[in-house]
Design a protein around this motif. Structure first.
Motif, PDB file in Angstrom:
ATOM      1  N   ILE A 312       0.854  -1.200   0.000  1.00 29.48           N
ATOM      2  CA  ILE A 312       0.000   0.000   0.000  1.00 29.48           C
ATOM      3  C   ILE A 312       0.884   1.242   0.000  1.00 29.48           C
ATOM      4  CG2 ILE A 312      -1.953  -1.114   1.185  1.00 29.48           C
ATOM      5  CD1 ILE A 312      -0.976   0.123   3.799  1.00 29.48           C
ATOM      6  N   PRO A 313       0.380   2.397  -0.471  1.00 34.04           N
ATOM      7  CA  PRO A 313       1.177   3.626  -0.466  1.00 34.04           C
ATOM      8  C   PRO A 313       1.553   4.050   0.951  1.00 34.04           C
ATOM      9  CG  PRO A 313      -0.783   3.876  -1.836  1.00 34.04           C
ATOM     10  CD  PRO A 313      -0.940   2.591  -1.085  1.00 34.04           C
ATOM     11  N   VAL A 314       2.650   4.793   1.069  1.00 31.43           N
ATOM     12  CA  VAL A 314       3.102   5.289   2.375  1.00 31.43           C
ATOM     13  C   VAL A 314       2.008   6.100   3.051  1.00 31.43           C
ATOM     14  CG1 VAL A 314       4.800   6.769   3.541  1.00 31.43           C
ATOM     15  CG2 VAL A 314       5.529   5.292   1.669  1.00 31.43           C
ATOM     16  N   SER A 315       1.266   6.876   2.274  1.00 27.20           N
ATOM     17  CA  SER A 315       0.248   7.771   2.828  1.00 27.20           C
ATOM     18  C   SER A 315      -0.921   7.021   3.464  1.00 27.20           C
ATOM     19  CB  SER A 315      -0.285   8.708   1.743  1.00 27.20           C
ATOM     20  OG  SER A 315      -0.830   7.957   0.675  1.00 27.20           O
ATOM     21  N   GLN A 316      -1.024   5.698   3.225  1.00 26.09           N
ATOM     22  CA  GLN A 316      -2.158   4.927   3.761  1.00 26.09           C
ATOM     23  C   GLN A 316      -1.783   4.041   4.942  1.00 26.09           C
ATOM     24  OE1 GLN A 316      -4.301   2.796   0.668  1.00 26.09           O
ATOM     25  NE2 GLN A 316      -4.304   4.576  -0.690  1.00 26.09           N
ATOM     26  N   LEU A 317      -0.544   4.160   5.424  1.00 23.24           N
ATOM     27  CA  LEU A 317      -0.152   3.379   6.600  1.00 23.24           C
ATOM     28  C   LEU A 317      -0.911   3.872   7.834  1.00 23.24           C
ATOM     29  CD1 LEU A 317       3.736   3.238   6.164  1.00 23.24           C
ATOM     30  CD2 LEU A 317       2.150   1.319   5.935  1.00 23.24           C
ATOM     31  N   ALA A 318      -1.207   2.956   8.765  1.00 22.50           N
ATOM     32  CA  ALA A 318      -1.910   3.322   9.998  1.00 22.50           C
ATOM     33  C   ALA A 318      -0.895   3.828  11.013  1.00 22.50           C
ATOM     34  CB  ALA A 318      -2.657   2.108  10.547  1.00 22.50           C
ATOM     35  N   VAL A 319      -0.800   5.144  11.145  1.00 23.86           N
ATOM     36  CA  VAL A 319       0.155   5.758  12.059  1.00 23.86           C
ATOM     37  C   VAL A 319      -0.602   6.711  12.973  1.00 23.86           C
ATOM     38  CG1 VAL A 319       2.183   7.236  12.247  1.00 23.86           C
ATOM     39  CG2 VAL A 319       2.011   5.613  10.369  1.00 23.86           C
ATOM     40  N   ASP A 320      -0.447   6.549  14.279  1.00 20.31           N
ATOM     41  CA  ASP A 320      -1.188   7.397  15.205  1.00 20.31           C
ATOM     42  C   ASP A 320      -0.352   7.705  16.439  1.00 20.31           C
ATOM     43  OD1 ASP A 320      -3.145   8.815  16.496  1.00 20.31           O
ATOM     44  OD2 ASP A 320      -4.190   7.049  17.251  1.00 20.31           O
ATOM     45  N   GLY A 321       0.276   8.876  16.434  1.00 21.80           N
ATOM     46  CA  GLY A 321       0.965   9.388  17.609  1.00 21.80           C
ATOM     47  C   GLY A 321       2.007   8.471  18.212  1.00 21.80           C
ATOM     48  N   PRO A 322       1.991   8.304  19.561  1.00 22.43           N
ATOM     49  CA  PRO A 322       3.032   7.537  20.248  1.00 22.43           C
ATOM     50  C   PRO A 322       3.135   6.086  19.809  1.00 22.43           C
ATOM     51  CG  PRO A 322       1.715   8.791  21.810  1.00 22.43           C
ATOM     52  CD  PRO A 322       1.033   8.902  20.495  1.00 22.43           C
ATOM     53  N   SER A 323       2.050   5.538  19.230  1.00 19.47           N
ATOM     54  CA  SER A 323       2.120   4.151  18.763  1.00 19.47           C
ATOM     55  C   SER A 323       3.182   3.982  17.683  1.00 19.47           C
ATOM     56  CB  SER A 323       0.756   3.702  18.217  1.00 19.47           C
ATOM     57  OG  SER A 323       0.401   4.436  17.067  1.00 19.47           O
ATOM     58  N   LEU A 324       3.624   5.099  17.110  1.00 21.36           N
ATOM     59  CA  LEU A 324       4.721   5.069  16.136  1.00 21.36           C
ATOM     60  C   LEU A 324       5.949   4.379  16.734  1.00 21.36           C
ATOM     61  CD1 LEU A 324       5.690   6.264  13.347  1.00 21.36           C
ATOM     62  CD2 LEU A 324       6.546   8.201  14.656  1.00 21.36           C
ATOM     63  N   VAL A 325       6.238   4.680  17.995  1.00 20.86           N
ATOM     64  CA  VAL A 325       7.439   4.169  18.653  1.00 20.86           C
ATOM     65  C   VAL A 325       7.256   2.751  19.171  1.00 20.86           C
ATOM     66  CG1 VAL A 325       8.928   4.479  20.669  1.00 20.86           C
ATOM     67  CG2 VAL A 325       8.328   6.447  19.271  1.00 20.86           C
ATOM     68  N   TYR A 326       6.083   2.462  19.725  1.00 19.53           N
ATOM     69  CA  TYR A 326       5.898   1.178  20.407  1.00 19.53           C
ATOM     70  C   TYR A 326       5.083   0.152  19.621  1.00 19.53           C
ATOM     71  CZ  TYR A 326       7.914   3.464  24.431  1.00 19.53           C
ATOM     72  OH  TYR A 326       8.780   4.115  25.262  1.00 19.53           O
ATOM     73  N   VAL A 327       4.537   0.555  18.474  1.00 13.21           N
ATOM     74  CA  VAL A 327       3.763  -0.383  17.664  1.00 13.21           C
ATOM     75  C   VAL A 327       4.298  -0.454  16.233  1.00 13.21           C
ATOM     76  CG1 VAL A 327       1.493  -0.931  16.703  1.00 13.21           C
ATOM     77  CG2 VAL A 327       1.669  -0.098  19.056  1.00 13.21           C
ATOM     78  N   VAL A 328       4.330   0.687  15.557  1.00 13.01           N
ATOM     79  CA  VAL A 328       4.680   0.705  14.136  1.00 13.01           C
ATOM     80  C   VAL A 328       6.143   0.342  13.904  1.00 13.01           C
ATOM     81  CG1 VAL A 328       4.751   2.101  12.042  1.00 13.01           C
ATOM     82  CG2 VAL A 328       2.885   2.412  13.678  1.00 13.01           C
ATOM     83  N   TYR A 329       7.067   1.010  14.633  1.00 19.42           N
ATOM     84  CA  TYR A 329       8.477   0.771  14.364  1.00 19.42           C
ATOM     85  C   TYR A 329       8.938  -0.628  14.790  1.00 19.42           C
ATOM     86  CZ  TYR A 329      13.078   2.205  12.937  1.00 19.42           C
ATOM     87  OH  TYR A 329      14.256   2.305  12.275  1.00 19.42           O
ATOM     88  N   PRO A 330       8.512  -1.134  15.971  1.00 13.72           N
ATOM     89  CA  PRO A 330       8.855  -2.526  16.296  1.00 13.72           C
ATOM     90  C   PRO A 330       8.364  -3.515  15.246  1.00 13.72           C
ATOM     91  CG  PRO A 330       8.078  -1.404  18.246  1.00 13.72           C
ATOM     92  CD  PRO A 330       7.864  -0.461  17.110  1.00 13.72           C
ATOM     93  N   GLN A 331       7.216  -3.223  14.656  1.00 17.86           N
ATOM     94  CA  GLN A 331       6.686  -4.069  13.587  1.00 17.86           C
ATOM     95  C   GLN A 331       7.612  -4.043  12.372  1.00 17.86           C
ATOM     96  OE1 GLN A 331       2.685  -2.984  12.580  1.00 17.86           O
ATOM     97  NE2 GLN A 331       2.730  -4.085  10.630  1.00 17.86           N
ATOM     98  N   ALA A 332       8.234  -2.870  12.137  1.00 20.52           N
ATOM     99  CA  ALA A 332       9.126  -2.736  10.984  1.00 20.52           C
ATOM    100  C   ALA A 332      10.404  -3.541  11.170  1.00 20.52           C
ATOM    101  CB  ALA A 332       9.460  -1.265  10.755  1.00 20.52           C
TER     102      ALA A 332
END
Length: 576
Positions: A312-332
């Motif tokens: 999916i395009p970068v603009s459609q990723l589910a990113v929401d505030g602090p979860s960037l650090v503890y959810v999104v990036y660990p997933q990466a």
């Protein structure tokens, strides 16, 4: 009044590093990339850099000048600058103490993830765990009915969160013990005052850059990374027409540097009197913004990799505030080669970033109380180390609600009403007190006395016109656009919002209380009292009487031969 010689940093570089550590925090890693993502990528960089030049650097210059000249923490410094608004200093202390109680929970989470990162495989990479639900998926998703493995690890394993703020749940003993460990680390980093903090910041302020560069080198080699970086640096120019983007940029500069928190003002009070304030200002502000942009490249290169994996395009990723650090990036980095290595490095970096910001918030409390009640405190505690231990102990007990199952809701409520609501009001009055009541001319004269040169025309215009106007616009826009606190899709009930406003008032209330106390204390008609209350040094006679009676209500000020009020010359400093 004879004042005890004030200690200074062992080397001036220690203050610079401590200032960088204070300004550079977790907000640089998650809030800046998140605002960029929400505001059209590169379009956010234009107003961000503009606000850095006209808002961030001048206001930091102002705070460091006041702290270094008065050689006092925010309470006494603001009482000297503008007696009517001395409550601004008290509010700074209150907001720093409130924030240090819940900011340490972010350090606690970082430690929990750090310890978990040594497991093989990483516990947030699969849905085959006891805490996972049937809606768990191993791939990123925007489907509201499913959740990723990393989301479920955060919510159901670490937090074990309840369904609402009305369900307290039980104490999370693992998190509670890690919270105590975090406060022990804080204590041993600051218990000797600037002498110990100055040594610790050599590591905590510099090591995160080693990790950021290592992460960037790794991330840019991943497939799809270029798409994420392109989204970050190529602007959507139409976004610049949105007032919200400009206000968000100003607020990010403002919150990131920490104007109004009193932390940098307190630390600059330990500078040598003739230190070059402008050099420190430019170093701290520029490195702070450089770190945000460097973190942006790290995060957006990971976004590009995730968009490649999910198709999916970068603009459609589910990113929401602090979860960037503890959810999104660990997933990466669960998908990267050597995931344990990158996880350990990343969360250790978060620990370093959090620690030196926490040092600064605790230091505000310690400095202000020592300035006001040093003799009484030393009579009771005997040693300053025991007094700092008492503060850390009290703050750790106040952190207990955050490590219960309801903790994430309490954290979100505190953060919303303290970091967003209170600090805007506080900073507005600080700027009015310093730039208008104390005056740009006095501020420039202070710089001349300390460094041999006045502030240039650019800074004087910013202090007098541009910055008060900008902060007023931010304040008005924040009030108009104010939204109640929420966590994800959960909106807090009215009673919880009421508690949030009480938390906000716990710091803001000191501003009107301080004003009333000043007007009550001064003599003369109401008009005379009002005029005296906005005159630096107007509490001179009151402070003399207070100290003659054995009190210590007001900081000492002196009256010049020309009958104009001025701040007392600073005491002789001793090097630690």
């Amino acid at each position: 009044m004879d004042e005890k010689a004030r200690p200074t940093w062992s080397r001036q570089i220690e203050f610079t590093l401590a200032g960088i550590g204070c300004a550079v925090g977790l907000g640089n890693v998650w809030r800046f990339p998140y605002l960029c993502y929400r505001s059209g990528g590169g379009a956010f960089l234009v107003p961000y850099l503009f606000m850095l030049v006209v808002l961030g650097i001048p206001l930091l210059y102002m705070e460091l000048t006041v702290g270094q000249y008065t050689r006092r923490g925010p309470v006494h410094a603001m009482a000297k600058v503008c007696p009517l608004l001395k409550g601004v200093g008290m509010a700074s202390v209150a907001i720093s103490f409130i924030m240090c109680t819940y900011y340490n929970i972010v350090i606690t989470w970082a430690l929990y993830y750090l310890f978990s990162s040594f497991q093989q495989p990483l516990p947030w990479t699969s849905c085959n765990n006891t805490w996972n639900t049937e809606n768990c998926t191993n791939q990123g998703t925007n489907n509201s009915h499913s959740s990723t493995a990393s989301q479920e690890f955060f919510q159901y394993k670490m937090l074990q969160q309840t369904d609402s703020v009305e369900e307290a749940g039980s104490l999370r003993w693992e998190l509670f013990l890690i919270l105590i460990l975090a406060w022990i680390m804080i204590y041993f980093c600051i218990f000797k005052g600037v002498k110990s903090t100055g040594k610790v910041v050599y590591f905590t302020a510099l090591f995160p850059y080693v990790i950021l560069v290592a992460l960037l080198i790794n991330n840019v080699q991943l497939p799809g990374a270029l798409d994420g970086i392109t989204f970050f640096i190529v602007p959507e120019w139409n976004k610049l027409l949105s007032v919200e983007v400009w206000v968000n940029a100003a607020a990010q500069i403002f919150n990131s540097i920490g104007i109004g928190f009193g932390s940098l003002l307190a630390m600059s009070s330990y500078n040598s009197f003739n230190n070059n304030v402008l050099k420190d200002t430019l170093t701290i502000a520029i490195i702070n913004s450089f770190t945000s942009i460097l973190a942006g490249f790290v995060i957006f290169s990971a976004f590009g990799y995730m968009s490649y994996l999910q198709g999916i395009p970068v603009s459609q990723l589910a990113v929401d505030g602090p979860s960037l650090v503890y959810v999104v990036y660990p997933q990466a980095f669960a998908q990267m080669p050597l995931p344990q290595l990158w996880a350990v490095l990343f969360f250790f970096m978060l620990l370093c970033l959090g620690l030196d910001s926490e040092f600064a918030m605790v230091e505000v409390m310690v400095t202000s109380l020592m300035d006001e009640f040093e003799q009484k405190l030393m009579t009771f505690f005997k040693r300053k180390e025991l007094f700092i231990l008492a503060i850390c102990g009290a703050a750790s007990l106040l952190g207990i609600p955050f490590v219960m199952q309801v903790g994430i809701y309490v954290f979100q409520l505190m953060d919303h009403y303290t970091a967003i609501v209170s600090i805007i009001f506080l900073a507005f009055f600080e700027i009015i007190a310093t730039c208008w009541c104390y005056g740009v001319k006095r501020l420039s004269d202070n710089l001349l006395e300390m460094t041999g040169s006045r502030a240039n025309i650019f800074f004087r215009i910013c202090w007098l016109i541009v910055d008060p106007l900008l902060i007023t616009v931010i304040l008005v826009f924040s009030v108009i656009q104010f939204k109640p606190a929420r966590y994800g899709d959960y909106v807090f009930p009215p009673w919880a919002q009421g508690v949030g406003w009480v938390i906000a008032l716990a710091s803001i209330i000191w501003i009107p209380l301080g004003a009333v106390h000043t007007l009550w204390t001064l003599s003369g008609s109401f008009t005379q009292r009002l005029m005296l209350s906005i005159t630096p040094g107007a509490l001179n006679e009151m402070s003399k009487k207070s100290y003659e009676r054995g009190g210590g209500m007001f900081p000492a000020v002196a009256v010049t031969n020309s009958s104009q009020y001025s701040i007392e010359k600073p005491p002789i400093q001793t090097n630690l």
